[in-house]
Design a protein around this motif. Sequence first.
Motif, PDB file in Angstrom:
ATOM      1  N   TRP A 143       2.419   0.030  -7.715  1.00  0.00           N
ATOM      2  CA  TRP A 143       1.820  -0.419  -6.454  1.00  0.00           C
ATOM      3  C   TRP A 143       2.078   0.621  -5.381  1.00  0.00           C
ATOM      4  CZ3 TRP A 143      -1.695  -4.099  -6.055  1.00  0.00           C
ATOM      5  CH2 TRP A 143      -1.816  -5.002  -7.115  1.00  0.00           C
ATOM      6  N   LYS A 144       0.998   1.026  -4.743  1.00  0.00           N
ATOM      7  CA  LYS A 144       1.055   2.056  -3.687  1.00  0.00           C
ATOM      8  C   LYS A 144       1.829   1.519  -2.486  1.00  0.00           C
ATOM      9  CE  LYS A 144      -2.573   4.480  -0.981  1.00  0.00           C
ATOM     10  NZ  LYS A 144      -2.513   3.872   0.335  1.00  0.00           N
ATOM     11  N   GLU A 145       2.520   2.453  -1.798  1.00  0.00           N
ATOM     12  CA  GLU A 145       3.217   2.094  -0.548  1.00  0.00           C
ATOM     13  C   GLU A 145       2.726   3.005   0.557  1.00  0.00           C
ATOM     14  OE1 GLU A 145       7.467   2.223  -1.025  1.00  0.00           O
ATOM     15  OE2 GLU A 145       7.399   0.943  -2.804  1.00  0.00           O
ATOM     16  N   ASN A 146       2.508   2.438   1.738  1.00  0.00           N
ATOM     17  CA  ASN A 146       2.104   3.257   2.891  1.00  0.00           C
ATOM     18  C   ASN A 146       3.314   3.583   3.752  1.00  0.00           C
ATOM     19  OD1 ASN A 146      -0.521   3.276   2.117  1.00  0.00           O
ATOM     20  ND2 ASN A 146      -1.259   1.886   3.693  1.00  0.00           N
TER      21      ASN A 146
ATOM     22  N   ASN B   8       1.315  -6.915  -5.619  1.00  0.00           N
ATOM     23  CA  ASN B   8       2.304  -7.059  -6.693  1.00  0.00           C
ATOM     24  C   ASN B   8       2.771  -8.504  -6.869  1.00  0.00           C
ATOM     25  OD1 ASN B   8       3.793  -7.233  -4.382  1.00  0.00           O
ATOM     26  ND2 ASN B   8       5.412  -5.852  -5.042  1.00  0.00           N
ATOM     27  N   PRO B  71       3.581  -5.868   1.506  1.00  0.00           N
ATOM     28  CA  PRO B  71       3.224  -4.842   2.486  1.00  0.00           C
ATOM     29  C   PRO B  71       1.864  -4.215   2.168  1.00  0.00           C
ATOM     30  CG  PRO B  71       5.518  -4.626   1.862  1.00  0.00           C
ATOM     31  CD  PRO B  71       4.928  -5.675   0.955  1.00  0.00           C
ATOM     32  N   PHE B  72       1.066  -4.006   3.231  1.00  0.00           N
ATOM     33  CA  PHE B  72      -0.297  -3.499   3.046  1.00  0.00           C
ATOM     34  C   PHE B  72      -0.264  -2.026   2.614  1.00  0.00           C
ATOM     35  CE2 PHE B  72      -1.273  -6.538   6.803  1.00  0.00           C
ATOM     36  CZ  PHE B  72      -1.183  -7.628   5.959  1.00  0.00           C
ATOM     37  N   SER B  73      -1.233  -1.650   1.795  1.00  0.00           N
ATOM     38  CA  SER B  73      -1.269  -0.251   1.335  1.00  0.00           C
ATOM     39  C   SER B  73      -2.705   0.238   1.166  1.00  0.00           C
ATOM     40  CB  SER B  73      -0.470  -0.106   0.041  1.00  0.00           C
ATOM     41  OG  SER B  73      -0.957  -0.974  -0.967  1.00  0.00           O
ATOM     42  N   GLY B  74      -3.525  -0.073   2.180  1.00  0.00           N
ATOM     43  CA  GLY B  74      -4.915   0.406   2.158  1.00  0.00           C
ATOM     44  C   GLY B  74      -4.995   1.869   2.570  1.00  0.00           C
TER      45      GLY B  74
END
Lengths: 147, 75
Positions: A143-146, B8, B71-74
């Motif tokens: 899962w990507k994290e910003n 997730n 947590p957002f990850s756009g």
Amino acid sequence: MKEQPIKNFFVAGPISPQKIAESIAGHSTKKNIGAHSIFLGQVRADENKEGTVQAIEYTTYQAMALEQMHQIREALFKKYTLTCMHVYHSIGLVKAGEICLFVFVSSVHRKDAIAACEEMVEAIKFKLPIWGKEILDNQKTVWKENH
Amino acid sequence: MMVLFFGNLVDITQQSELAWPFIHNTMQLQQVLYEQYPALQTAQYVMAVNGKMIQTNTILQEGDTIAFMPPFSGG
């Protein structure tokens, strides 16, 4: 200037360079514009200990994302003098090297266009319910994290 | 009521959408979900009721949609 009604800014899959070119060309009739600020997000083939990113699969809570975007737009139109603002974000699978985000802000002068474009990109990253799942070359996912 | 999971959190619940019997507030909902999905308790997330983010325990009504969002990850 004029605010626009809630619209769906999600695009299935990558955003094509042709769409970007056409969008720029489409503004040639708006002759009060003196500055465009454009941000393009591209999927990066990050190498990490789990593997190399081949693609990102984006999902969203669409109803909430559209409402949030509407509010962000309204706030930016109040704060800056803008002629128009267009945002497109991918949903679904986007391969490394492809475009996943297109923000296009136009104004009479450069400063408002540049500032509003940057604020919009930051808002997209941290205020919109969108999630990216990185698909690695070994079929694992992260899962990507910003930041 | 409808309970939605994103990102997730779907890996924990194995589903993105759950129809759930009426429950009085968001804290009670969290507690019953923690019993069913223990890993949810240590997951990082924020909640929204009917698309509006909430910060504290919130009274729920019949038909509400409650979203659990990591947590957002756009972009």
